[in-house]
Design a protein around this motif. Structure first.
Motif, PDB file in Angstrom:
ATOM      1  N   SER A   1       0.758   3.300  -5.657  1.00  0.00           N
ATOM      2  CA  SER A   1       2.086   3.184  -5.049  1.00  0.00           C
ATOM      3  C   SER A   1       1.977   3.176  -3.526  1.00  0.00           C
ATOM      4  CB  SER A   1       2.992   4.333  -5.504  1.00  0.00           C
ATOM      5  OG  SER A   1       3.208   4.272  -6.897  1.00  0.00           O
ATOM      6  N   LEU A   2       1.095   4.012  -2.993  1.00  0.00           N
ATOM      7  CA  LEU A   2       0.857   4.039  -1.551  1.00  0.00           C
ATOM      8  C   LEU A   2       0.275   2.707  -1.073  1.00  0.00           C
ATOM      9  CD1 LEU A   2       0.683   5.527   1.161  1.00  0.00           C
ATOM     10  CD2 LEU A   2      -1.546   6.411   0.435  1.00  0.00           C
ATOM     11  N   MET A   3      -0.677   2.164  -1.820  1.00  0.00           N
ATOM     12  CA  MET A   3      -1.269   0.878  -1.459  1.00  0.00           C
ATOM     13  C   MET A   3      -0.247  -0.255  -1.534  1.00  0.00           C
ATOM     14  SD  MET A   3      -4.377   1.389  -0.529  1.00  0.00           S
ATOM     15  CE  MET A   3      -3.702   2.898   0.190  1.00  0.00           C
ATOM     16  N   ALA A   4       0.680  -0.157  -2.484  1.00  0.00           N
ATOM     17  CA  ALA A   4       1.719  -1.181  -2.629  1.00  0.00           C
ATOM     18  C   ALA A   4       2.576  -1.257  -1.369  1.00  0.00           C
ATOM     19  CB  ALA A   4       2.585  -0.878  -3.847  1.00  0.00           C
ATOM     20  N   VAL A   5       2.901  -0.109  -0.797  1.00  0.00           N
ATOM     21  CA  VAL A   5       3.700  -0.071   0.433  1.00  0.00           C
ATOM     22  C   VAL A   5       2.956  -0.764   1.568  1.00  0.00           C
ATOM     23  CG1 VAL A   5       4.696   1.453   2.184  1.00  0.00           C
ATOM     24  CG2 VAL A   5       4.926   2.020  -0.238  1.00  0.00           C
ATOM     25  N   ILE A   6       1.640  -0.517   1.667  1.00  0.00           N
ATOM     26  CA  ILE A   6       0.841  -1.115   2.738  1.00  0.00           C
ATOM     27  C   ILE A   6       0.775  -2.635   2.579  1.00  0.00           C
ATOM     28  CG2 ILE A   6      -1.491  -1.267   3.702  1.00  0.00           C
ATOM     29  CD1 ILE A   6      -1.803   1.724   3.030  1.00  0.00           C
ATOM     30  N   LEU A   7       0.530  -3.118   1.368  1.00  0.00           N
ATOM     31  CA  LEU A   7       0.460  -4.560   1.135  1.00  0.00           C
ATOM     32  C   LEU A   7       1.798  -5.235   1.414  1.00  0.00           C
ATOM     33  CD1 LEU A   7      -2.309  -3.933  -0.188  1.00  0.00           C
ATOM     34  CD2 LEU A   7      -1.701  -5.546  -1.990  1.00  0.00           C
ATOM     35  N   TRP A   8       2.885  -4.554   1.087  1.00  0.00           N
ATOM     36  CA  TRP A   8       4.205  -5.135   1.277  1.00  0.00           C
ATOM     37  C   TRP A   8       4.568  -5.237   2.767  1.00  0.00           C
ATOM     38  CZ3 TRP A   8       7.476  -7.062  -2.488  1.00  0.00           C
ATOM     39  CH2 TRP A   8       8.761  -7.417  -2.068  1.00  0.00           C
TER      40      TRP A   8
ATOM     41  N   VAL B   1       3.640  -9.948  -4.102  1.00  0.00           N
ATOM     42  CA  VAL B   1       3.627  -9.839  -5.564  1.00  0.00           C
ATOM     43  C   VAL B   1       2.524  -8.871  -6.000  1.00  0.00           C
ATOM     44  CG1 VAL B   1       3.371 -11.094  -7.730  1.00  0.00           C
ATOM     45  CG2 VAL B   1       4.535 -12.182  -5.803  1.00  0.00           C
ATOM     46  N   ALA B   2       1.357  -8.965  -5.320  1.00  0.00           N
ATOM     47  CA  ALA B   2       0.233  -8.086  -5.648  1.00  0.00           C
ATOM     48  C   ALA B   2       0.581  -6.618  -5.426  1.00  0.00           C
ATOM     49  CB  ALA B   2      -0.984  -8.466  -4.810  1.00  0.00           C
ATOM     50  N   ALA B   3       1.477  -6.345  -4.480  1.00  0.00           N
ATOM     51  CA  ALA B   3       1.884  -4.965  -4.211  1.00  0.00           C
ATOM     52  C   ALA B   3       2.508  -4.335  -5.447  1.00  0.00           C
ATOM     53  CB  ALA B   3       2.872  -4.942  -3.039  1.00  0.00           C
ATOM     54  N   ILE B   4       3.320  -5.117  -6.171  1.00  0.00           N
ATOM     55  CA  ILE B   4       3.964  -4.610  -7.387  1.00  0.00           C
ATOM     56  C   ILE B   4       2.967  -4.575  -8.539  1.00  0.00           C
ATOM     57  CG2 ILE B   4       5.862  -4.997  -9.009  1.00  0.00           C
ATOM     58  CD1 ILE B   4       7.194  -6.667  -6.745  1.00  0.00           C
ATOM     59  N   PHE B   5       2.216  -5.649  -8.655  1.00  0.00           N
ATOM     60  CA  PHE B   5       1.270  -5.842  -9.755  1.00  0.00           C
ATOM     61  C   PHE B   5       0.237  -4.723  -9.852  1.00  0.00           C
ATOM     62  CE2 PHE B   5      -3.094  -7.136  -9.202  1.00  0.00           C
ATOM     63  CZ  PHE B   5      -3.481  -7.867 -10.307  1.00  0.00           C
ATOM     64  N   GLN B   6      -0.243  -4.231  -8.685  1.00  0.00           N
ATOM     65  CA  GLN B   6      -1.360  -3.298  -8.726  1.00  0.00           C
ATOM     66  C   GLN B   6      -0.960  -1.900  -9.185  1.00  0.00           C
ATOM     67  OE1 GLN B   6      -3.185  -2.821  -4.907  1.00  0.00           O
ATOM     68  NE2 GLN B   6      -1.382  -1.961  -3.968  1.00  0.00           N
ATOM     69  N   ILE B   7       0.318  -1.547  -9.070  1.00  0.00           N
ATOM     70  CA  ILE B   7       0.755  -0.243  -9.589  1.00  0.00           C
ATOM     71  C   ILE B   7       0.509  -0.169 -11.094  1.00  0.00           C
ATOM     72  CG2 ILE B   7       2.709   1.308  -9.935  1.00  0.00           C
ATOM     73  CD1 ILE B   7       3.918   0.166  -7.349  1.00  0.00           C
ATOM     74  N   PHE B   8       0.957  -1.222 -11.802  1.00  0.00           N
ATOM     75  CA  PHE B   8       0.781  -1.257 -13.258  1.00  0.00           C
ATOM     76  C   PHE B   8      -0.680  -1.458 -13.638  1.00  0.00           C
ATOM     77  CE2 PHE B   8       5.144  -2.939 -12.517  1.00  0.00           C
ATOM     78  CZ  PHE B   8       5.828  -1.852 -13.027  1.00  0.00           C
ATOM     79  N   ASP B   9      -1.420  -2.180 -12.805  1.00  0.00           N
ATOM     80  CA  ASP B   9      -2.848  -2.385 -13.060  1.00  0.00           C
ATOM     81  C   ASP B   9      -3.600  -1.064 -13.015  1.00  0.00           C
ATOM     82  OD1 ASP B   9      -5.044  -3.921 -13.693  1.00  0.00           O
ATOM     83  OD2 ASP B   9      -5.403  -4.625 -11.651  1.00  0.00           O
ATOM     84  N   GLY B  10      -3.246  -0.218 -12.056  1.00  0.00           N
ATOM     85  CA  GLY B  10      -3.884   1.090 -11.952  1.00  0.00           C
ATOM     86  C   GLY B  10      -3.588   1.985 -13.138  1.00  0.00           C
ATOM     87  N   ILE B  11      -2.341   1.964 -13.615  1.00  0.00           N
ATOM     88  CA  ILE B  11      -1.967   2.800 -14.757  1.00  0.00           C
ATOM     89  C   ILE B  11      -2.681   2.357 -16.021  1.00  0.00           C
ATOM     90  CG2 ILE B  11      -0.051   3.479 -16.264  1.00  0.00           C
ATOM     91  CD1 ILE B  11       1.783   3.290 -13.788  1.00  0.00           C
ATOM     92  N   GLN B  12      -2.670   1.024 -16.289  1.00  0.00           N
ATOM     93  CA  GLN B  12      -3.295   0.557 -17.532  1.00  0.00           C
ATOM     94  C   GLN B  12      -4.809   0.761 -17.517  1.00  0.00           C
ATOM     95  OE1 GLN B  12      -5.215  -2.451 -18.341  1.00  0.00           O
ATOM     96  NE2 GLN B  12      -5.593  -2.848 -16.158  1.00  0.00           N
ATOM     97  N   ALA B  13      -5.430   0.702 -16.339  1.00  0.00           N
ATOM     98  CA  ALA B  13      -6.875   0.911 -16.256  1.00  0.00           C
ATOM     99  C   ALA B  13      -7.245   2.333 -16.643  1.00  0.00           C
ATOM    100  CB  ALA B  13      -7.372   0.599 -14.840  1.00  0.00           C
ATOM    101  N   VAL B  14      -6.486   3.311 -16.150  1.00  0.00           N
ATOM    102  CA  VAL B  14      -6.788   4.713 -16.454  1.00  0.00           C
ATOM    103  C   VAL B  14      -6.427   5.032 -17.904  1.00  0.00           C
ATOM    104  CG1 VAL B  14      -6.290   7.111 -15.852  1.00  0.00           C
ATOM    105  CG2 VAL B  14      -6.526   5.397 -14.056  1.00  0.00           C
ATOM    106  N   ALA B  15      -5.329   4.470 -18.401  1.00  0.00           N
ATOM    107  CA  ALA B  15      -4.985   4.677 -19.811  1.00  0.00           C
ATOM    108  C   ALA B  15      -6.089   4.149 -20.719  1.00  0.00           C
ATOM    109  CB  ALA B  15      -3.656   3.985 -20.131  1.00  0.00           C
ATOM    110  N   ASN B  16      -6.651   2.986 -20.353  1.00  0.00           N
ATOM    111  CA  ASN B  16      -7.786   2.457 -21.096  1.00  0.00           C
ATOM    112  C   ASN B  16      -8.997   3.379 -21.010  1.00  0.00           C
ATOM    113  OD1 ASN B  16      -7.697   0.030 -22.648  1.00  0.00           O
ATOM    114  ND2 ASN B  16      -7.163  -1.101 -20.803  1.00  0.00           N
ATOM    115  N   GLY B  17      -9.238   3.920 -19.814  1.00  0.00           N
ATOM    116  CA  GLY B  17     -10.355   4.848 -19.644  1.00  0.00           C
ATOM    117  C   GLY B  17     -10.185   6.091 -20.500  1.00  0.00           C
ATOM    118  N   ALA B  18      -8.967   6.600 -20.566  1.00  0.00           N
ATOM    119  CA  ALA B  18      -8.690   7.776 -21.400  1.00  0.00           C
ATOM    120  C   ALA B  18      -8.928   7.464 -22.878  1.00  0.00           C
ATOM    121  CB  ALA B  18      -7.255   8.244 -21.181  1.00  0.00           C
ATOM    122  N   LEU B  19      -8.522   6.277 -23.314  1.00  0.00           N
ATOM    123  CA  LEU B  19      -8.738   5.878 -24.708  1.00  0.00           C
ATOM    124  C   LEU B  19     -10.225   5.732 -25.024  1.00  0.00           C
ATOM    125  CD1 LEU B  19      -5.794   3.337 -25.023  1.00  0.00           C
ATOM    126  CD2 LEU B  19      -6.078   5.411 -26.386  1.00  0.00           C
ATOM    127  N   ARG B  20     -11.010   5.219 -24.069  1.00  0.00           N
ATOM    128  CA  ARG B  20     -12.473   5.136 -24.289  1.00  0.00           C
ATOM    129  C   ARG B  20     -13.061   6.529 -24.464  1.00  0.00           C
ATOM    130  NH1 ARG B  20     -12.199   1.047 -20.493  1.00  0.00           N
ATOM    131  NH2 ARG B  20     -12.791   2.416 -18.790  1.00  0.00           N
TER     132      ARG B  20
END
Length: 463
Positions: free
Chosen positions: A329-336, A367-386
């Motif tokens: 979320s912090l990175m999204a603000v910077i990119l925007w 667009v990437a500013a919004i996209f990366q928030i969800f990308d970060g969440i799904q990556a960690v959720a996948n890591g937790a499932l592994r």
């Protein structure tokens, strides 16, 4: 109060693993970031050709990373359960898995421009792409060997060694790029091929340094990780393949989405491809932090599962997701807010030939500013499932979310509504948002299911 104390302890434990791993991942992204900047110094045409090569090689590397993530997941569970003799078996089979992946992938990478030609890529770009791929391909075995060792050291709570070597690798790669690209210190000027050779050299040096570091580390010596590395243990190798194959396919599903998008950009021309590469490389750089958190979450979840601490498993997953979403979320603000500053890192925006790339890049970065928030969440959720050895259903979820939702909607926006590059990126936002929601739900649902039964059956194959 006690629950709060456990939560804070989990944050501290996660950060102790995540910070070195994220720093290591970030240093790897910085190398790609610097490579992209140096390609840009040779002009938009070289940047576009290099983008095709970089995304192709990265795709193979990401798929391999998915397969080899099983090494860390299984090792973390074994470590948590106190099954230390299993660790050297896992490490040895990790190396065999590295060899199984390296040779066919090297062959494909060497000849991949033949495939790119069938995708309609410009003949202006392909010679540059081929020069890059046929130089960096020789570093693939070392890159995969490094990933195997990195996963082992992380599972044993010793990620700092990886961080130190990765950070040193940045300087090595930058110097190598400068010397081989421009022909300094008596070396020939190899152009974009010099960037590939510099990466190959850096891959091998980092792999050897990490191996030596593990061998002499007093905390890792008692595990004898390199004992009988030549032996094949089919049951353990089969376990790694069973867990790693769905993860590799999931990584392929996501990586291939961006690969195909990159190829579509190439069909639309140099401006679209160069702008896409700028936005994608920037997003990939910030993504390294959640990727490090995801690796740490896999280890923490696995270690707690090995101890049969199912409340700890749930807590580890939640902490990882919260840390990742907060950072992104912090990175999204910077990119925007600062898109023009970011584009200027890659290209001289004062030159008239770069104006069109600047304009499109600024829009893509928003667009990437919004996209990366969800990308970060799904990556960690996948890591937790592994970490709980759940990789098959997440593969199906990934296919549905990335391709059926993400690419289909993006292609509709790009082609039917004429949004082209921006349309494809908006589709990615929708796909990743869906993946983030579904994968997070899947993790907590699975942990709740485990809480109602003994975790012994999950650990039986590691005894």
């Amino acid at each position: 109060m006690r629950s709060k104390s456990f939560f804070i302890q989990e944050i501290q434990a996660c950060l102790q693993l995540a910070i070195p791993l994220a720093a290591a991942q970030l240093s790897e992204a910085v190398i790609n970031f610097v490579d992209t900047i140096m390609m840009g110094q040779l002009g938009p045409k070289v940047l576009a050709g290099g983008a095709l090569g970089a995304v192709t090689f990265t795709t193979f590397l990401i798929v391999s990373t998915g397969m080899l993530s099983a090494v860390g997941a299984v090792a973390a569970i074994a470590f948590g359960s106190g099954n230390f003799p299993k660790l050297r078996l896992i490490n040895a089979q990790g190396f065999w898995l590295t060899l199984l992946l390296s040779f066919p992938f090297m062959l494909l990478i060497w000849h991949f421009t033949l495939i790119l030609r069938q995708f309609g890529q410009s003949e202006d770009h392909l010679p540059l792409t081929q020069a890059y791929l046929q130089s960096i391909v020789w570093g693939l075995p070392a890159a995969l060997g490094f990933i195997t060792l990195r996963n082992m050291t992380s599972a044993l709570n010793r990620p700092r060694l990886v961080m130190i070597i990765m950070v040193a690798g940045i300087l090595l790669n930058v110097v190598g790029n400068y010397v081989l690209m421009f022909g300094k210190w008596g070396f020939p000027a190899l152009g974009i091929a010099g960037i590939g050779w510099a990466s190959t050299f850096a891959f091998w040096v980092k792999f050897l340094l990490l191996g030596i570091g593990i061998f002499y580390d007093p905390h890792l010596k008692p595990y004898h990780l390199f004992a009988r590395c030549y032996s094949i243990h089919l049951r353990v190798l089969g376990e790694l393949l069973r867990i790693g194959t769905p993860s590799a396919l999931l990584f392929l599903v996501e990586a291939s989405l961006f690969t195909v998008i990159t190829y579509l950009m190439g069909i639309w021309g140099t401006v679209s491809l160069a702008a896409h590469q700028i936005a994608l490389q920037t997003a990939a750089t910030t993504f390294m932090i959640p990727l490090g958190i995801a690796h740490a979450t896999t280890m923490r979840v696995g270690q707690n599962l090995g101890r049969c601490d199912l409340k700890g498993v749930k807590r580890s997953g939640l902490v990882g997701i919260l840390l990742s979403s907060g950072f992104m979320s912090l990175m999204a603000v910077i990119l925007w807010i600062f898109p023009e500053f970011i584009v200027n890192l890659y290209l001289d925006i004062r030159q008239s030939e770069n104006i069109a790339v600047l304009s499109l890049s600024k829009n893509l970065l928003k667009v990437a500013a919004i996209f990366q928030i969800f990308d970060g969440i799904q990556a960690v959720a996948n890591g937790a499932l592994r970490g709980i050895k759940d990789t098959k259903i997440p593969l199906i979820i990934g296919i549905m979310c990335y391709w059926l939702v993400g690419f289909s909607s993006g292609y509709f926006l790009a082609q039917r509504l004429g949004l082209q590059a921006i349309g494809l990126w908006l589709g990615c936002v929708l796909g990743l948002m869906t993946a983030a929601v579904v994968l997070t739900w899947r993790f907590f649902h699975q942990v709740s299911h485990l809480s109602g039964q003994s975790c012994e059956p999950i650990l039986r194959d590691l005894s």
